[in-house]
Motif scaffolding. Sequence first.
Motif, PDB file in Angstrom:
ATOM      1  N   PHE A  87      35.180  -2.024  15.339  1.00  0.00           N
ATOM      2  CA  PHE A  87      34.726  -0.734  14.812  1.00  0.00           C
ATOM      3  C   PHE A  87      33.262  -0.438  15.158  1.00  0.00           C
ATOM      4  O   PHE A  87      32.807   0.686  14.962  1.00  0.00           O
ATOM      5  N   THR A  88      32.534  -1.399  15.679  1.00  0.00           N
ATOM      6  CA  THR A  88      31.217  -1.077  16.237  1.00  0.00           C
ATOM      7  C   THR A  88      31.425  -0.329  17.548  1.00  0.00           C
ATOM      8  O   THR A  88      30.745   0.648  17.834  1.00  0.00           O
ATOM      9  N   ILE A  89      32.412  -0.803  18.324  1.00  0.00           N
ATOM     10  CA  ILE A  89      32.653  -0.174  19.623  1.00  0.00           C
ATOM     11  C   ILE A  89      33.357   1.167  19.460  1.00  0.00           C
ATOM     12  O   ILE A  89      32.992   2.148  20.081  1.00  0.00           O
ATOM     13  N   ARG A  90      34.339   1.212  18.603  1.00  0.00           N
ATOM     14  CA  ARG A  90      35.087   2.448  18.447  1.00  0.00           C
ATOM     15  C   ARG A  90      34.726   3.149  17.148  1.00  0.00           C
ATOM     16  O   ARG A  90      35.516   3.223  16.211  1.00  0.00           O
ATOM     17  N   TYR A  91      33.485   3.610  17.134  1.00  0.00           N
ATOM     18  CA  TYR A  91      33.082   4.731  16.303  1.00  0.00           C
ATOM     19  C   TYR A  91      32.807   4.492  14.825  1.00  0.00           C
ATOM     20  O   TYR A  91      32.683   5.460  14.087  1.00  0.00           O
ATOM     21  N   LYS A 134      22.528   3.225  16.098  1.00  0.00           N
ATOM     22  CA  LYS A 134      23.523   2.154  16.155  1.00  0.00           C
ATOM     23  C   LYS A 134      24.179   1.900  14.788  1.00  0.00           C
ATOM     24  O   LYS A 134      23.623   2.259  13.749  1.00  0.00           O
ATOM     25  N   THR A 135      25.341   1.293  14.843  1.00  0.00           N
ATOM     26  CA  THR A 135      26.121   0.998  13.648  1.00  0.00           C
ATOM     27  C   THR A 135      25.263   0.231  12.640  1.00  0.00           C
ATOM     28  O   THR A 135      24.644  -0.769  12.982  1.00  0.00           O
ATOM     29  N   LYS A 136      25.254   0.702  11.405  1.00  0.00           N
ATOM     30  CA  LYS A 136      24.430   0.062  10.389  1.00  0.00           C
ATOM     31  C   LYS A 136      25.291  -0.889   9.552  1.00  0.00           C
ATOM     32  O   LYS A 136      26.402  -0.535   9.124  1.00  0.00           O
ATOM     33  N   PRO A 194      26.523 -12.410  16.049  1.00  0.00           N
ATOM     34  CA  PRO A 194      27.242 -11.566  17.008  1.00  0.00           C
ATOM     35  C   PRO A 194      27.359 -10.109  16.536  1.00  0.00           C
ATOM     36  O   PRO A 194      27.361  -9.204  17.354  1.00  0.00           O
ATOM     37  N   GLU A 195      27.432  -9.896  15.229  1.00  0.00           N
ATOM     38  CA  GLU A 195      27.557  -8.517  14.733  1.00  0.00           C
ATOM     39  C   GLU A 195      26.328  -7.681  15.086  1.00  0.00           C
ATOM     40  O   GLU A 195      26.441  -6.579  15.621  1.00  0.00           O
ATOM     41  N   VAL A 196      25.143  -8.221  14.780  1.00  0.00           N
ATOM     42  CA  VAL A 196      23.942  -7.424  15.061  1.00  0.00           C
ATOM     43  C   VAL A 196      23.686  -7.319  16.571  1.00  0.00           C
ATOM     44  O   VAL A 196      23.195  -6.300  17.054  1.00  0.00           O
ATOM     45  N   HIS A 197      24.057  -8.350  17.311  1.00  0.00           N
ATOM     46  CA  HIS A 197      23.887  -8.280  18.762  1.00  0.00           C
ATOM     47  C   HIS A 197      24.804  -7.237  19.375  1.00  0.00           C
ATOM     48  O   HIS A 197      24.413  -6.496  20.270  1.00  0.00           O
ATOM     49  N   LEU A 198      26.037  -7.188  18.917  1.00  0.00           N
ATOM     50  CA  LEU A 198      26.969  -6.248  19.524  1.00  0.00           C
ATOM     51  C   LEU A 198      26.547  -4.802  19.241  1.00  0.00           C
ATOM     52  O   LEU A 198      26.602  -3.947  20.118  1.00  0.00           O
ATOM     53  N   GLU A 255      32.257 -16.342  22.207  1.00  0.00           N
ATOM     54  CA  GLU A 255      33.268 -16.127  23.256  1.00  0.00           C
ATOM     55  C   GLU A 255      34.259 -15.034  22.830  1.00  0.00           C
ATOM     56  O   GLU A 255      34.647 -14.187  23.633  1.00  0.00           O
ATOM     57  N   ILE A 256      34.631 -15.039  21.549  1.00  0.00           N
ATOM     58  CA  ILE A 256      35.586 -14.036  21.050  1.00  0.00           C
ATOM     59  C   ILE A 256      35.012 -12.629  21.186  1.00  0.00           C
ATOM     60  O   ILE A 256      35.664 -11.722  21.704  1.00  0.00           O
ATOM     61  N   ILE A 257      33.788 -12.439  20.720  1.00  0.00           N
ATOM     62  CA  ILE A 257      33.223 -11.086  20.706  1.00  0.00           C
ATOM     63  C   ILE A 257      32.937 -10.590  22.121  1.00  0.00           C
ATOM     64  O   ILE A 257      33.129  -9.422  22.439  1.00  0.00           O
TER      65      ILE A 257
END
Lengths: 469, 442
Positions: free
Chosen positions: A302-306, A97-99, A322-326, B390-392
């Motif tokens: 950019f976590t989702i797209r590569y 996963k994205t670091k 939210p960053e680490v969760h995503l 909500e945004i993410i």
Amino acid sequence: MKINSPLEAYKYLPQTNCGECGEATCMAFASKLIDRSGKTTDCLPLIKEKKFAKKLAELDRLLAPEIREVVIGVGDRAVKIGGDDVLYRHKLTFFNKTKMFFDVTDTMEDAALVDRVKSIANFKKFYVGRNLLIDGVAIRSVSNDPAKFSAAVKKVSEVGIPMIFCSFNPAVLKAGLEAAKDANPLLYAANKDNWKEVGELALEYNVPVVVSAINDLDTLKSLTKTFSDAGVKNIVLDPGTYPSGKGMKDSFTNFLKIRRAGIMGDTEIAYPILALPFTAWMSGISDPVSASYWETAMAAVFTIRYGDVMILHSLEPYATLPEVHLAETIYTDPRTPVAVDSKMYKVGTPDENSPVLFTTNFALTYYTVESDLSSNGINCYLLAVNTDGIGVEAAVAGGQLTADKVKDAFEKSGFDLKTDVNHNTVITPGLAARLQGDLEDKLGAKVLVGPMDSGRLPGFMEKNWPPKK
Amino acid sequence: MAKKVKLSEMTDMFKDMEILSLEGVTIEGDIELDLSGLGGGFDPMLAALLGQENAILAQHFARLANMFGVPVGIGAPVAGAPGAAPGISPALAAPKFKDLIPAKFDVANIAEWTNQIQEVPIGNTSADGGSRGKRVLLGGEKALPFFPDAPMPNRNQVTIDVFDMRLGLAKAVKENYDDVMDNPGEWAKKNVEKFNADMITIHLISTDPLIKDTSPKDAAKTVEEVLQAVDVPIAIGGSGNPQKDPEVLAKAAEVAEGERCLIASASLNLDYAKIAEAAVKYDHDILSWTQLDMNAQKELNRKLMKQCNVPRDRIIMDPTTAALGYGLDYAYTNMERIRLAALMGDEELTFPMSSGTTNAWGARESWMVSSPLKEDSDWGPREYRGPIWEIITGLSLAIAGNDLFMMMHPTSVAVLKHITQTLFGSIEAEPVDISNWIGAEV
């Protein structure tokens, strides 16, 4: 990966079904190689016997992921980036996963620097039975002074998490490398002006290196070609991350194109990509909350797209959570539902006076409830009802969680409400409140409606337990 | 770029000698044989036979390719492969770095994306026989969202929720609406005028027998009130009660005749035919809602089209939004798979998608004061945590293929719109020199 069926991998195996790898047959082992749950080194004959050397080498080549894997750091917290084989996670899953690396500068006061590095290294968020962490520290050389940079690197490296050294000045990077021998940091960056010197450093110290060409994919590829020809293997790409307007759209497009080319076989550009959501702080947004929000939104894109590794600034929890969760979300295997075994679990040391609760077998729900109970010292019985790995609210709506299903789960678990406890009472999740009447009929037990969120169970227990006669 | 060639493709190629298709094709190492496509057993004889044929074909292929000047390196070891012939390794030559080796980056578009997503309008203006001030267009994509393969015709749209009664909401959300929560018309107006909503969704939750059990007639009145208060297109949602919703939504559709509202929703666990019939009869769109299941989505769409005769340009899908950290992985994958299948030709899935992004407020990280776990790092103030959750949640789905967002928090709406429109390409901004980011003062 150049092959995609176990049959193709099987051709390179000893085909003796010796079982030394733990699998009954070579074909079963081949399947594990293809889905990446096994490694060629698990096949002892293949690695020990000379006659297989050629086959082993060829198999390793065929099994290598399309996007090269690069390791940053050493020891327990070393991270691996890249390694993907597909453009869409449902086709195979994304690996590694994205670091997330958060920045410090070499102009920070010692105490502030150490504080910040520690909060990066110690960040922890419980999720599905384990903790989400922040991966490393990016040290920006704002001073452009080798001595200052060296001092900052020394401080940071004491904490022992992976580092990215950020400077275009080879003398600064060299000072950092000298200050943290064998820490295997990622060098940022070689560009069209300094590439010779930075390339030499990457070779001399045998560390991974970023090549940078902003919004110029020809030059980026030219740099990777030159580096790879010179023997630099661990390369990371920086195509630039613009924080706003058309520039950001260009950056997004560049990330897509690079990854697509890599997966489709252009080995010269098939390297992990570095994203810089950090640039949100340069976009002219003046208040820090808005800048944090924008940085988080960029990180999500950019976590989702590569993006395989990224450098960020805001350590505010509303940004990092939210960053680490995503990253966790995008890199979970979507083919296997995250579920726990449907059975009766003991939390702490329950006895016949202890409460009995139930929830679903969706791993997220189960672990959330379990940790809310155990971390508050509530000894109890917790039944995970098989809802096909669906959470409480959706399972009640969709019919996967009904009074019958709960009754069935009690029966299968062998737990008897009338004899194993002395209160004949069950606590239902608040989100399943509408099952209360039905449950009382089916179970022949008293049913208490618990809180809507298990985080409120401690307060609920104080008020409602033991149950009134 | 190198394209892998399989035997089956090669045979096809030779059939009509379509030489142009050889451009840019190279064969890596041994020609690949896709034996997995041959069905059950592995037949060594067949393999040997194919191998021979393969070799012959490869020779032909190479000659042909050379003739037309296409570089084809048959049998050449792949650079850097272990066991490959050493040759002259540049790494051994000193100095290691001489000149930058020139390179040209190139990548093809995705050829498999052949289908266009249906374009669906919501809202009738006076020209269309309604009273909306504007019409919203969804869909029309020929590629994944924001991808460079084809221009994206319509941007993402946001519809902000209004409820027909006061209800419990997360504190950070509620403080924005406290003054209008007893008046759906005022609530709708505030969403449009103050919070820049593209559309309004009116949720008729008071009709639920377990809540207030208000009548379909009362609900219809609320819908009229909202239609009068704002001139943006509206979506009309029920209470989620499968017995009551068909009746409520049919009545609402009737009073909103000619406005082309989005009726939410038809699902497999209620009388979808009744809702679909009302939608078609009174000139509305219909939201086809299923739960995280692509096949159920196909089934429902098929039933709406075949059984209920809903025209293709009146269907929008809601494949369910699970929040970040609470199943977003499934929601994301489900949407991306649906969109990819549609682009690759599945006519039962070529519809725009809508997301109940508001579901993000169900995640405890969005509303809880602090972590219930002592081991967790500090979660910080929840006022800032909720909107970003909500945004993410929404942004991830925008990238997966979602077109319409049902949202609540004004900040979330503003940021989501800004970032999706940036990726869409319609936001102008001063160029930023990012080459000096290392030394940036922040």
